[in-house]
Structure formats: structure tokens, C-alpha cells
Design an enzyme around this catalytic site. Structure first.
Site, PDB file in Angstrom:
ATOM      1  N   LYS A  99      -5.144   5.930  14.414  1.00  0.00           N
ATOM      2  CA  LYS A  99      -5.218   5.173  13.153  1.00  0.00           C
ATOM      3  C   LYS A  99      -6.673   5.123  12.661  1.00  0.00           C
ATOM      4  O   LYS A  99      -7.511   5.883  13.130  1.00  0.00           O
ATOM      5  CB  LYS A  99      -4.629   3.773  13.361  1.00  0.00           C
ATOM      6  CG  LYS A  99      -3.120   3.817  13.629  1.00  0.00           C
ATOM      7  CD  LYS A  99      -2.386   4.317  12.410  1.00  0.00           C
ATOM      8  CE  LYS A  99      -0.919   4.555  12.659  1.00  0.00           C
ATOM      9  NZ  LYS A  99      -0.247   5.217  11.558  1.00  0.00           N
TER      10      LYS A  99
ATOM     11  N   GLN B  17       4.509   9.378   7.026  1.00  0.00           N
ATOM     12  CA  GLN B  17       3.598  10.216   6.241  1.00  0.00           C
ATOM     13  C   GLN B  17       4.028  11.675   6.309  1.00  0.00           C
ATOM     14  O   GLN B  17       4.047  12.376   5.290  1.00  0.00           O
ATOM     15  CB  GLN B  17       2.162  10.055   6.756  1.00  0.00           C
ATOM     16  CG  GLN B  17       1.597   8.669   6.483  1.00  0.00           C
ATOM     17  CD  GLN B  17       0.225   8.456   7.099  1.00  0.00           C
ATOM     18  OE1 GLN B  17      -0.257   9.278   7.875  1.00  0.00           O
ATOM     19  NE2 GLN B  17      -0.394   7.345   6.768  1.00  0.00           N
TER      20      GLN B  17
ATOM     21  N   SER C  62       6.821   9.544  12.001  1.00  0.00           N
ATOM     22  CA  SER C  62       5.765   9.398  11.004  1.00  0.00           C
ATOM     23  C   SER C  62       6.317   9.494   9.586  1.00  0.00           C
ATOM     24  O   SER C  62       6.807  10.541   9.162  1.00  0.00           O
ATOM     25  CB  SER C  62       4.680  10.469  11.190  1.00  0.00           C
ATOM     26  OG  SER C  62       3.819  10.460  10.067  1.00  0.00           O
TER      27      SER C  62
ATOM     28  N   ASP D 220       1.667  -0.903  12.043  1.00  0.00           N
ATOM     29  CA  ASP D 220       0.489  -1.497  11.406  1.00  0.00           C
ATOM     30  C   ASP D 220       0.268  -2.960  11.803  1.00  0.00           C
ATOM     31  O   ASP D 220      -0.731  -3.565  11.419  1.00  0.00           O
ATOM     32  CB  ASP D 220       0.620  -1.397   9.875  1.00  0.00           C
ATOM     33  CG  ASP D 220       0.542   0.047   9.403  1.00  0.00           C
ATOM     34  OD1 ASP D 220      -0.046   0.885  10.130  1.00  0.00           O
ATOM     35  OD2 ASP D 220       1.085   0.357   8.324  1.00  0.00           O
TER      36      ASP D 220
ATOM     37  N   LYS E  72       0.833  -1.212   0.000  1.00  0.00           N
ATOM     38  CA  LYS E  72       0.000   0.000   0.000  1.00  0.00           C
ATOM     39  C   LYS E  72       0.870   1.265   0.000  1.00  0.00           C
ATOM     40  O   LYS E  72       0.648   2.174  -0.800  1.00  0.00           O
ATOM     41  CB  LYS E  72      -0.936  -0.029   1.208  1.00  0.00           C
ATOM     42  CG  LYS E  72      -1.945   1.108   1.255  1.00  0.00           C
ATOM     43  CD  LYS E  72      -3.163   0.723   2.049  1.00  0.00           C
ATOM     44  CE  LYS E  72      -2.978   0.790   3.543  1.00  0.00           C
ATOM     45  NZ  LYS E  72      -2.819   2.163   4.064  1.00  0.00           N
TER      46      LYS E  72
ATOM     47  N   ARG F  21      -9.010  12.235  12.235  1.00  0.00           N
ATOM     48  CA  ARG F  21      -7.560  12.029  12.382  1.00  0.00           C
ATOM     49  C   ARG F  21      -6.798  13.346  12.222  1.00  0.00           C
ATOM     50  O   ARG F  21      -7.132  14.147  11.346  1.00  0.00           O
ATOM     51  CB  ARG F  21      -7.089  10.965  11.373  1.00  0.00           C
ATOM     52  CG  ARG F  21      -7.754   9.625  11.658  1.00  0.00           C
ATOM     53  CD  ARG F  21      -7.384   8.576  10.655  1.00  0.00           C
ATOM     54  NE  ARG F  21      -5.983   8.232  10.702  1.00  0.00           N
ATOM     55  CZ  ARG F  21      -5.391   7.395   9.845  1.00  0.00           C
ATOM     56  NH1 ARG F  21      -6.108   6.848   8.866  1.00  0.00           N
ATOM     57  NH2 ARG F  21      -4.125   7.103   9.961  1.00  0.00           N
TER      58      ARG F  21
ATOM     59  N   GLY G  67      -5.455   7.841   5.284  1.00  0.00           N
ATOM     60  CA  GLY G  67      -4.564   8.802   5.943  1.00  0.00           C
ATOM     61  C   GLY G  67      -3.333   9.069   5.093  1.00  0.00           C
ATOM     62  O   GLY G  67      -2.837  10.202   5.039  1.00  0.00           O
TER      63      GLY G  67
ATOM     64  N   ARG H 176       3.044   5.952  -3.194  1.00  0.00           N
ATOM     65  CA  ARG H 176       4.236   6.724  -3.572  1.00  0.00           C
ATOM     66  C   ARG H 176       4.539   6.596  -5.065  1.00  0.00           C
ATOM     67  O   ARG H 176       4.970   7.554  -5.710  1.00  0.00           O
ATOM     68  CB  ARG H 176       5.430   6.258  -2.736  1.00  0.00           C
ATOM     69  CG  ARG H 176       5.329   6.751  -1.276  1.00  0.00           C
ATOM     70  CD  ARG H 176       6.164   5.881  -0.366  1.00  0.00           C
ATOM     71  NE  ARG H 176       6.260   6.395   0.998  1.00  0.00           N
ATOM     72  CZ  ARG H 176       5.321   6.272   1.930  1.00  0.00           C
ATOM     73  NH1 ARG H 176       4.169   5.672   1.646  1.00  0.00           N
ATOM     74  NH2 ARG H 176       5.495   6.755   3.150  1.00  0.00           N
TER      75      ARG H 176
ATOM     76  N   ARG I 115      -7.038   1.938  17.787  1.00  0.00           N
ATOM     77  CA  ARG I 115      -6.749   0.492  17.749  1.00  0.00           C
ATOM     78  C   ARG I 115      -6.515  -0.105  19.130  1.00  0.00           C
ATOM     79  O   ARG I 115      -6.690  -1.315  19.311  1.00  0.00           O
ATOM     80  CB  ARG I 115      -5.573   0.194  16.814  1.00  0.00           C
ATOM     81  CG  ARG I 115      -5.993   0.318  15.362  1.00  0.00           C
ATOM     82  CD  ARG I 115      -4.946  -0.149  14.376  1.00  0.00           C
ATOM     83  NE  ARG I 115      -5.499  -0.062  13.028  1.00  0.00           N
ATOM     84  CZ  ARG I 115      -4.795   0.184  11.945  1.00  0.00           C
ATOM     85  NH1 ARG I 115      -3.477   0.365  12.019  1.00  0.00           N
ATOM     86  NH2 ARG I 115      -5.376   0.233  10.756  1.00  0.00           N
TER      87      ARG I 115
HETATM   88  C1  S3P Z   1       2.336   4.936   6.225  1.00  0.00           C
HETATM   89  C2  S3P Z   1       2.878   5.351   7.416  1.00  0.00           C
HETATM   90  C3  S3P Z   1       2.351   4.926   8.720  1.00  0.00           C
HETATM   91  C4  S3P Z   1       1.433   3.702   8.580  1.00  0.00           C
HETATM   92  C5  S3P Z   1       0.458   3.838   7.448  1.00  0.00           C
HETATM   93  C6  S3P Z   1       1.194   4.000   6.140  1.00  0.00           C
HETATM   94  C7  S3P Z   1       2.926   5.442   4.968  1.00  0.00           C
HETATM   95  O1  S3P Z   1       1.607   5.988   9.277  1.00  0.00           O
HETATM   96  O2  S3P Z   1       0.749   3.473   9.787  1.00  0.00           O
HETATM   97  O3  S3P Z   1      -0.360   2.686   7.352  1.00  0.00           O
HETATM   98  O4  S3P Z   1       2.647   4.882   3.883  1.00  0.00           O
HETATM   99  O5  S3P Z   1       3.717   6.393   5.048  1.00  0.00           O
HETATM  100  P1  S3P Z   1       2.315   7.147  10.166  1.00  0.00           P
HETATM  101  O6  S3P Z   1       3.139   7.988   9.259  1.00  0.00           O
HETATM  102  O7  S3P Z   1       1.159   7.927  10.755  1.00  0.00           O
HETATM  103  O8  S3P Z   1       3.106   6.436  11.204  1.00  0.00           O
END
Ligand code: S3P
Length: 436
Positions: free
Chosen positions: A344, A166, A164, A317, A19, A119, A91, A24, A348
Site C-alpha cells: 500500500k 484495481q 484486487s 483500507d 475516493k 508499488r 495507486g 470511477r 502498513r
Molecule cells: C481500491 C482498491 C483497493 C484499495 C484502494 C482503492 C479501488 O486496492 O486498497 O484504496 O478503488 O479499486 P487493491 O485493488 O490493491 O486491493
């Protein structure tokens, strides 16, 4: 005593595309120039949200046979959208696309479903505002929100203290279209698929290790990226469900193929091995920068383990499925420092605790720590699991159902489509009747 189950798991499986890498691949291809073919892209609700948003920003994306073709428009190439950008439940789409549009001079409205609208977004927008983007959030932190991308975004120095990937990726995507030197320090290492894909795409940036274990990334934009075909490796977080399934269902032995073996993603295998799991990992090729391989797993008697707080970014995750492994392990497993799990797709900590309690598994929560004492007999089952619309909770308890005396029922299994539409098909393909 643990009893025989109706099924054992046998055979081999190709895990669907990752995913994180799928999001990306789509976004970076949209920011490149020219045509990229993406193979083995995960087609799930989350990645389809990213595709839909990119199309709304005038990026051409089409499916040709099993592959996806993206025609990139450069790092400054998104066109003013005429409708809101709907991130659905995702997210990753939300945080990454905020970063991607923040340095394009366009005005965007971001929306999402009920879960995503709870979120936090300031973890990204606080940084993007300093660069020059203007954001307006609901109740100061949430979707729906608007963002005006900066005309002349500023090259700055950012320090990310919350682990993070993300947030890091949002800042990297912004930096690709900023004139001058942007540096990004992450104090705790997180998944590095963005950096890997950028290197594969021949984008020049520096990675500098800091004294305090932090990592500094230095970009000198704006960049012109040439499009390249991308292969998406299988998702190790999706593989985790089948790995735990084979470990807890007696007489099982399976092989999972095409799994991404990126070190920031497979810490859960080390944890399971510490619990006594018989898992063999065989490294294969590197494709589009990511190491890929196969994982062989067989039924194992598991014992409890202490999982320290410092590992949480690498297991973020996998805690739901690790909780299922802990529920059958001998002794009390402690998982500490799980605060991020509260933010999340569902809270969770609450989702795991509430459902394990229903199953009469001894589970307690103290602030952000979970303790689970494994049951020495198969759970009786026969209860209704509340998934909270959270795909990883749904899949974790589907795995638990395999060892329950009476099958579990679920309030909602549709949510599995968020990350793994083929989950049931793949699970069924491994099931062999024990002939009880
Ligand atoms: C992800 C980063 C993680 C992960 C999410 C996917 C990503 O989140 O939990 O399922 O693809 O960058 P966080 O950046 O909030 O830790």
C-alpha cells in the site's frame, strides 16, 4: 483504569465523497459521450491526479460551483498526450488509467511519487500485455513506465486470483473498447463500484456466479455509453476514523451522514460490533446505484477479536484504524493474512507495528499476521509518530492521540490531503471540551 480525556465527540458530520467512486465517476464519464455533472466528488490529491491525467488526454473537465463537469469523448477517445501522466501518490489512478488507455492507440509515459514508484504494476500490465498493449517498466515492475495502447485489442478470457478491485477495474475499462467478448473471472470478490456505476450508466454486461464462489463478468464491446449525472456517496473508509474515535473516546456519541453502505466496504462495522461496539446503521436512499445511509456510534468498551485471512479484501483500507481499536480492546486481537498491506502507500504492517511499539502497545508481527494486546490504561503518548507519508497511518494515529495522556506529534500530516483534506476540520467540529 482509563481516564477521562480532554474532549468527547458529539454531533453529526457529512462525510466527504468516496475516493474509489470518485475516480470511477471521472474515468467512466470521460469514456462516455456527452456531458456529466458529478456531485460530491472527493477533492483530494489522489482524485486531482486523475483529473489532471484525463485533461492531459484531452478530456474537458471543469468545476462549476460545487460540481464537476466532464465532457466524455467515448471509449476510444483519449488523444495522444504531450507530457507524462503523473499519478502522484495514487495507486488507483495508476492501475485504472493503465487499463483505460491500454485499448486506445496512444503512447503514454506513467510516473508517480516515491511511494507509488515502489508499488507493483505487473499485476495489471501482465493482463494488458495479453490484450495487445506493450509496456516497459522500470526494474520489470515499477514506474516510471511506458505503455503503447493496442490498435486492435484482443477479446480474451482473464482469471484474477489476487483479490484486487484495481486490477479488475483496469480490465473492465480495457474491455469497454475491445471488439468482441471479454470475460473476467475474479476468484475472490472485491469492491464492486465499477460494476454498479456501469449498470447505472446502462452498460450491458453479464455477471455470472461460478461454482467455486468466483464471479465471472462478461463484456461484449466496444460500448457507446451515454453520459449521466453522478452523485458520489460519502466514503465509508473515511467514516471509519470517526467511528473508531467515538468508540474509544469516553462519553462520545456521533452520527455520520451520507455514508456509502456498499457491502464490500463496511465489513469493518461487523468486526467492530463483534468487539462490542455500539453502532447503529440506518439505511437511506440509493443514489447513482449505491446505497447510502447514516451511522450512529457511541463510546463502547471493546474486546479483542480474531480477524481471519479470508476477510482481508473487505478490510484492506481499514486495518490501520482497526489496529487503534485493538490497542484499547480487552485481550489480544489477531489480524491474519495481511500480505497486501505491504504494497500500500507504505508497508502498513511495518508502519502500524513501529508506531504502536513507540506507544508501548504490545504488538507483534509474524510474517503477515499482526497481534495487538489492548492496553488497560490510556497510552502515555508524547512520542513522535512516523506517518511514512501514508494518509491512513496519519489519520489513524491522530485518532489515537485523542486518548493519549500527552498529545502525539507527527513527522508529516500533509499526507492526509491524499484522501481527506477536510479530516482535521471535521474532527474539530465534533470535539466538545469535557471541562477537566
Ligand atoms: C481500491 C482498491 C483497493 C484499495 C484502494 C482503492 C479501488 O486496492 O486498497 O484504496 O478503488 O479499486 P487493491 O485493488 O490493491 O486491493
Amino acid at each position: 483504569m482509563k481516564k477521562q480525556t480532554k474532549y468527547k465527540l458529539k454531533g453529526s458530520l457529512q462525510i466527504s465523497g468516496d475516493k474509489s467512486i470518485s475516480h470511477r465517476s471521472l474515468i467512466l464519464s470521460s469514456m462516455a459521450l456527452g456531458e456529466a455533472k458529478i456531485t460530491n466528488l472527493l477533492e483530494s490529491e489522489d482524485t486531482l491526479s486523475t483529473i489532471k491525467i484525463l485533461r492531459t488526454l484531452s478530456i474537458q473537465i471543469k468545476k462549476v460551483k460545487d460540481d464537476w463537469i466532464v465532457i466524455g469523448n467515448g471509449t476510444n477517445g483519449y488523444i495522444q498526450p504531450s507530457e507524462a501522466l503523473d499519478c502522484g501518490n495514487s495507486g488507483t489512478t495508476a492501475r485504472l488509467m493503465l487499463g483505460a488507455v491500454s485499448t486506445n492507440p496512444i503512447f503514454c509515459t506513467f510516473i508517480g511519487d516515491k511511494s507509488l514508484s515502489k508499488r507493483p504494476m505487473t499485476r495489471v500490465t501482465n493482463f494488458l500485455n495479453t490484450v495487445g498493449a506493450e509496456t516497459v517498466l522500470t526494474n520489470k515492475d515499477y514506474f516510471p513506465m511506458t505503455i503503447s495502447g493496442a490498435e486492435d485489442p484482443l477479446p480474451l478470457h482473464h482469471r484474477i486470483t489476487k483479490a484486487s478491485a484495481q486490477v479488475k477495474t483496469a480490465l473492465i475499462l480495457a474491455a469497454l473498447n475491445i471488439m468482441g467478448r471479454t470475460s473476467i473471472i475474479e476468484t475472490r470478490k472485491t469492491r464492486d463500484h465499477t460494476e454498479i456505476l456501469l449498470k447505472y450508466l446502462k452498460v450491458k454486461f453479464k455477471v455470472i456466479k461460478q461454482q467455486d464462489n468466483a464471479t465471472k463478468l462478461v463484456f461484449n464491446g466496444p460500448y457507446e455509453i451515454e453520459a449521466k449525472n453522478i452523485f458520489v456517496a460519502g466514503d465509508p473508509s473515511s467514516a471509519a476514523f470517526f467511528i473508531v474515535a467515538a468508540l474509544i473516546v469516553p462519553n462520545s456519541k456521533i452520527i455520520l451522514k451520507n455514508v456509502c453502505l456498499n457491502k464490500t466496504r463496511i465489513e469493518y462495522i461487523s468486526i467492530l460490533k463483534k468487539m462490542g461496539a455500539k453502532i447503529k446503521v440506518e439505511k437511506g436512499k440509493t443514489r447513482s446505484g449505491e446505497l447510502i445511509g447514516s451511522i450512529q456510534v457511541e463510546y463502547s468498551k471493546l474486546k479483542a477479536v480474531n480477524i481471519p485471512k479470508g476477510l482481508s479484501p473487505y478490510l484492506i483500507d481499514e486495518y490501520p484504524i482497526l489496529s487503534i481499536a485493538a490497542s484499547v480492546a480487552k485481550g489480544t486481537t489477531k489480524m491474519n493474512g495481511l500480505e497486501e498491506l505491504r504494497y500500500k502507500e507504505s508497508d502498513r504492517i511495518k508502519s502500524i507495528h513501529e508506531n504502536l511499539k513507540k506507544l508501548k502497545i504490545n504488538c507483534s508481527v509474524k510474517k503477515d499476521d499482526i497481534s495487538i494486546t489492548g492496553s488497560t490504561i490510556n497510552p502515555n503518548g508524547g512520542v513522535k509518530i512516523k506517518t511514512f507519508g501514508d494518509h491512513r497511518i496519519a489519520m489513524s494515529f491522530k485518532i489515537m492521540s485523542l486518548i493519549c495522556d500527552k498529545q502525539l506529534s507527527f513527522d508529516d500530516l500533509e499526507c492526509i490531503n491524499i484522501s481527506y483534506p477536510d479530516f482535521n476540520k471535521h474532527l474539530n467540529s465534533l470535539k466538545v471540551e469535557n471541562g477537566l
